[in-house]
Design an enzyme around this catalytic site. Structure first.
Site, PDB file in Angstrom:
ATOM      1  N   GLY A  44       0.814  -1.206   0.000  1.00 35.52           N
ATOM      2  CA  GLY A  44       0.000   0.000   0.000  1.00 35.52           C
ATOM      3  C   GLY A  44       0.846   1.253   0.000  1.00 35.52           C
ATOM      4  O   GLY A  44       2.064   1.201   0.207  1.00 35.52           O
ATOM      5  N   PRO A  80       2.412   5.044   1.119  1.00 37.13           N
ATOM      6  CA  PRO A  80       2.969   5.478   2.407  1.00 37.13           C
ATOM      7  C   PRO A  80       1.893   6.098   3.290  1.00 37.13           C
ATOM      8  O   PRO A  80       0.959   6.738   2.819  1.00 37.13           O
ATOM      9  CB  PRO A  80       4.010   6.544   2.005  1.00 37.13           C
ATOM     10  CG  PRO A  80       4.295   6.299   0.562  1.00 37.13           C
ATOM     11  CD  PRO A  80       3.042   5.739  -0.018  1.00 37.13           C
ATOM     12  N   GLY A  81       2.070   5.909   4.594  1.00 36.79           N
ATOM     13  CA  GLY A  81       1.208   6.582   5.562  1.00 36.79           C
ATOM     14  C   GLY A  81      -0.103   5.904   5.872  1.00 36.79           C
ATOM     15  O   GLY A  81      -0.937   6.477   6.572  1.00 36.79           O
ATOM     16  N   GLY A 109      -0.317   2.962   7.486  1.00 39.18           N
ATOM     17  CA  GLY A 109      -0.200   2.197   8.729  1.00 39.18           C
ATOM     18  C   GLY A 109       0.378   0.814   8.579  1.00 39.18           C
ATOM     19  O   GLY A 109       0.143  -0.038   9.442  1.00 39.18           O
ATOM     20  N   SER A 130      -2.942   1.944 -18.466  1.00 41.41           N
ATOM     21  CA  SER A 130      -4.351   2.219 -18.162  1.00 41.41           C
ATOM     22  C   SER A 130      -4.822   3.570 -18.679  1.00 41.41           C
ATOM     23  O   SER A 130      -5.976   3.933 -18.471  1.00 41.41           O
ATOM     24  CB  SER A 130      -4.573   2.146 -16.645  1.00 41.41           C
ATOM     25  OG  SER A 130      -3.811   3.130 -15.972  1.00 41.41           O
ATOM     26  N   LYS A 134      -7.605   3.909  -7.324  1.00 45.23           N
ATOM     27  CA  LYS A 134      -8.021   4.926  -8.289  1.00 45.23           C
ATOM     28  C   LYS A 134      -9.384   5.512  -7.931  1.00 45.23           C
ATOM     29  O   LYS A 134      -9.594   6.732  -7.968  1.00 45.23           O
ATOM     30  CB  LYS A 134      -8.056   4.329  -9.692  1.00 45.23           C
ATOM     31  CG  LYS A 134      -6.685   3.985 -10.265  1.00 45.23           C
ATOM     32  CD  LYS A 134      -6.808   3.290 -11.603  1.00 45.23           C
ATOM     33  CE  LYS A 134      -5.428   2.937 -12.176  1.00 45.23           C
ATOM     34  NZ  LYS A 134      -5.544   2.207 -13.454  1.00 45.23           N
TER      35      LYS A 134
END
Length: 815
Positions: A359, A361-362, A364, A683, A726
């Protein structure tokens, strides 16, 4: 101290050189560098006479021009042996110390110091007691040289033979690492017996310090009151009885090691290696380099937790409570941890868990590892793999190398002190490789449940069981991680937080945490929900909450200042009106979404290591020769996607109400703003095609719709990745309508409920469906007849039940 054993000689007009941080003793050869003009002139004066010069230390080394009161009165007379001109300003000097001398008077100070000095000659015969005390000092000095490992004692020892106690004391004093004041004190101690006693005291102190430092470093050597003798030949340092004492000390140390090995209850292979190392140690000189290697190896084997485990918490309700206390959301991870604890209640020794948390950053990921350790009752260790490029960092160095040590895995297991900790491997996607090997390949054994029960570290050289370790691997992106390594992990994706989730995290965790850190009470500072929402939308743009916490910290700092100035009863509430007073003007704005629909401008959705983002695709045409230009720091795959989109549009030109030569007489330029940010991936095919089609047909594109999907040359829409990230980014930016490939329907199940409820999601199979949704006007197509013919063909094709089909394939559902 002056006594009857001393004789004096008065020396007149002796040139003096003040020394910085250096005390020269009699009977020693000392090199040093001089650069002051006065010192160089004093040296030239000495060379022109009898090469005799006076040397004395200055009290403050920072003074460039010391006055007489800044120079110690006790120094030495020395003979200049050699001078070497190093450069224009500096001269290297080698001198031989002669005798102590005391400055009686400064005769002149310009251009250099000349002094009247009293040279001291020692004439006394050493007493028998002095000889005995000297023997003990020599023993301590040899021990000091060996333990400090800073001096080659093999070259110093011969210099001490055949000298008087006075000279031996001076030579020892010159080789000790002592403060300037202590060395000056030894120089001023004229009486040799008192100097020897002082050396005895200083050496005992220095040896104690060295032993203490070695113990702290885990390299403590067996402390001996009297050091052992060197092998071979007579030794003037070895008092009677020392060899026997050495054997007793070594035997006691080996016996203690044997007891520790027996108590450690190692696996058979490790136990056998330990006993062999002890047998080798018995045949080695205790102070040899090989003996030190053996001791270090035994220390590592004895310090590993071969059989120590943490007692696990198996209460599911308590574990769930702890996980919810530390983190908001992250339901999948919490569910997986509770499943693991449930299995532990039914199976006695299940295999360890290897979770891969992927995932932005930030969100957890790293803090979640500590929370899992608290919930399960295990110890927690963290290993950051960012920038690691050497395989030996994971597997360790072989003991044949000087300075070898175990790998980071074994080091962390030792730090944990148990064989079943929660082991966080952080930033695994930031590893790299070079000529020293690939650390990612070395991790494959660590993270394979079928192999890690026999993990082999090159230094330990025996199997260690990692099967009960709970490994948690974190990364921002999955793509940089080698596929075989990914295959060994259970991947759990942590997308960015929605606005509602960030609001709850800020209220429940971040705000209270920062109040406590800054020493504020709830009555001192409050904040409204609307202010937090504005803080989230206009002062931060991220998938996690790291920047949000920084902004909250900034608010707290400003209020702390007011509390200190106005008293503890000061109160303030942060609202929409005064938020800018605390943080300044908003940093972010929704530049494109709130504007009117435009021709040649489409909104696309992207996925980066920092989470989802919205991108604007702009197309323009100018008179030219049919060139197609792409800008905006686009990656190779993204450029290919744009080329495919352009080819699709050119193939459809004859079906549109557009001049046939438009692509020949005009250059088309497609730009993706924020050119300093690299962009990559397939994409963007749909937004590229829509921007170009809008430009050629002069029909505006709706900015209320974001889109993502790869297209083929025939206009088919293919699935893409990062759907959850997204859509969360689009929702965060105020978009309430999105276009996605039909094959991405399963990805919608993982969306937060509020995002799924607020957004209208169109699932499409081809570009014709996309055009109907995003263009604000109907296309002036020339394909009506072609489409009708297609429908007639479809009517003739029977269904599986044998019935005719009245209409073509039903378009995908709109959610």
């Amino acid at each position: 101290m002056e006594n009857s054993g001393e004789h004096y000689e008065i020396l007149k007009n002796v040139p003096l050189i003040p020394l910085r941080d250096l005390v020269v003793f009699p009977s020693t050869l000392v090199p040093f560098i001089i650069g002051r003009a006065s010192s160089i002139q004093a040296l030239e004066k000495a060379a022109g006479a009898n090469n005799l010069i006076m040397l004395s230390a200055q009290m403050d080394a920072s003074l460039d021009n010391p006055s007489p009161k800044d120079i110690y009165s006790m120094g030495i007379t020395a003979k200049v042996i050699r001078t070497v001109q190093m450069d224009e300003k500096n001269v290297k000097v080698i001198v031989e110390g002669k005798r102590r001398a005391r400055i009686l008077e400064f005769v002149s100070s310009y251009p250099f110091y000349q002094v009247l000095a009293k040279e001291i000659k020692i004439l006394e015969e050493p007493a028998k007691e002095t000889q005995e005390e000297l023997k003990h000092v020599l023993v301590l000095f040899e021990d000091y040289l060996k333990l400090s490992q800073n001096t080659n004692f093999q070259s110093i020892i011969p210099a001490l033979r055949d000298h008087t106690p006075d000279r031996i004391a001076d030579i020892i004093s010159s080789h000790l690492y002592l403060p300037l004041e202590e060395k000056q004190n030894l120089l001023e101690t004229v009486n040799s017996r008192e100097r020897i006693r002082r050396l005895n005291f200083l050496l005992e102190n220095e040896l104690y310090k060295i032993q203490t430092n070695l113990r702290k470093d885990g390299k403590a050597l067996n402390r001996r009151k009297v050091p052992f003798a060197r092998e071979g030949g007579p030794n003037i340092f070895t008092p009677a009885g020392t060899p026997g004492q050495r054997k007793d000390d070594q035997a006691g140390e080996l016996e203690e090691l044997k007891k520790k090995v027996a108590a450690a209850k190692m696996p058979p292979d490790a136990d056998e290696k330990s006993r062999k190392e002890i047998e080798r140690l018995e045949t080695m000189p205790p102070m040899s380099a090989e003996a030190t290697v053996c001791r270090n190896y035994l220390d590592w084997l004895l310090s590993l937790p071969w059989n120590k485990k943490s007692r696990e918490k198996r209460n599911l309700k308590e574990a769930e409570k702890i996980l919810n206390e530390d983190h908001y959301g992250l339901e999948k991870v919490k569910e997986r941890i509770l499943e693991f604890l449930s299995i532990r209640q039914l199976v006695k020794n299940p295999k360890g868990v290897i979770l891969g948390l992927i995932g932005p950053p930030g969100v957890g990921k790293s803090s979640l590892g500590r929370s899992i350790a608290r919930a399960t009752g295990r110890k927690f260790v963290r290993l950051s793999l960012g920038g690691v490029r050497d395989e030996a960092e994971i597997r360790g160095h072989r003991r044949t190398y000087i300075g070898s040590y175990p790998g980071r895995i074994i080091q962390m297991i030792k730090r944990a002190g148990t064989k079943n900790p929660v082991f966080l491997l952080d930033e695994v996607d930031k590893m790299s490789m070079d000529f020293r090997g690939d650390p990612a390949s070395a991790l494959m054994e660590v993270l394979d449940p079928e192999q890690n029960s026999t993990f082999l570290d090159h230094y330990i050289d025996t199997d260690f069981d990692l099967s009960q370790v709970m490994f948690i691997v974190t990364a921002n992106l999955l793509e940089p991680i080698p596929r075989p390594l990914v295959d060994r992990m259970e991947i759990i994706r942590l997308p960015g937080y929605t606005e509602d989730e960030k609001l709850q995290i800020a209220k429940r965790f971040l705000w209270l945490k920062q109040l406590k850190i800054h020493g504020l009470l709830n009555k001192n500072l409050e904040i409204s929900d609307k202010a937090i929402v504005k803080l989230i939308n206009e002062y931060t743009r991220e998938a996690g909450v790291r920047s949000l916490e920084r902004e909250i910290t900034s608010i707290c700092r400003k209020v702390v200042k007011k509390v200190v100035m106005k008293g503890r009863d000061y109160k303030e509430k942060v609202t929409l009106k005064n938020l800018e007073a605390h943080l300044g003007v908003p940093k972010f704005r929704r530049s494109e979404i709130d504007k009117e629909d435009e021709i040649g401008v489409a909104i696309g959705m992207a996925w980066t290591e920092f989470g989802g983002e919205l991108l604007t695709f702009e197309a323009n045409k100018v008179h030219g020769k049919g060139n197609f230009t792409l800008t905006g720091q686009l990656g190779e795959v993204m450029q290919e996607s744009a080329q495919a989109a352009f080819s699709y549009v050119r193939a459809k030109i004859f079906e549109l109400n557009v001049a046939k030569d438009v692509t020949k007489n005009f250059d088309i330029h497609v730009h993706v703003p924020e050119g300093s940010t690299p962009k990559e991936g397939p994409s963007a095919g749909i937004p590229f095609a829509i921007a170009i089609l809008s430009l050629l047909t002069e029909i505006p594109v709706s900015k209320k719709v974001a889109m993502s999907g790869e297209i083929t040359l025939r206009g088919k829409v293919l699935p893409v990745g990062g759907i959850k990230e997204k859509l969360i980014a689009a929702h965060r930016e105020g978009i309430r309508e999105a276009i996605l490939p039909l094959d991405n329907r399963p990805d919608l199940k993982d969306l937060p409920k509020n995002v799924l409820h607020d957004m209208k999601i169109h699932l499409v199979e081809n570009m014709e469906e996309v055009l109907k949704i995003v263009l604000t006007k109907e296309l002036p197509l020339k394909i009506g007849r072609r489409k009708k013919a297609k429908e007639e063909v479809l009517e003739e094709i029977p269904t599986r039940e044998g019935e005719g089909s009245e209409t073509p394939k039903e378009p995908p559902l709109t959610h």
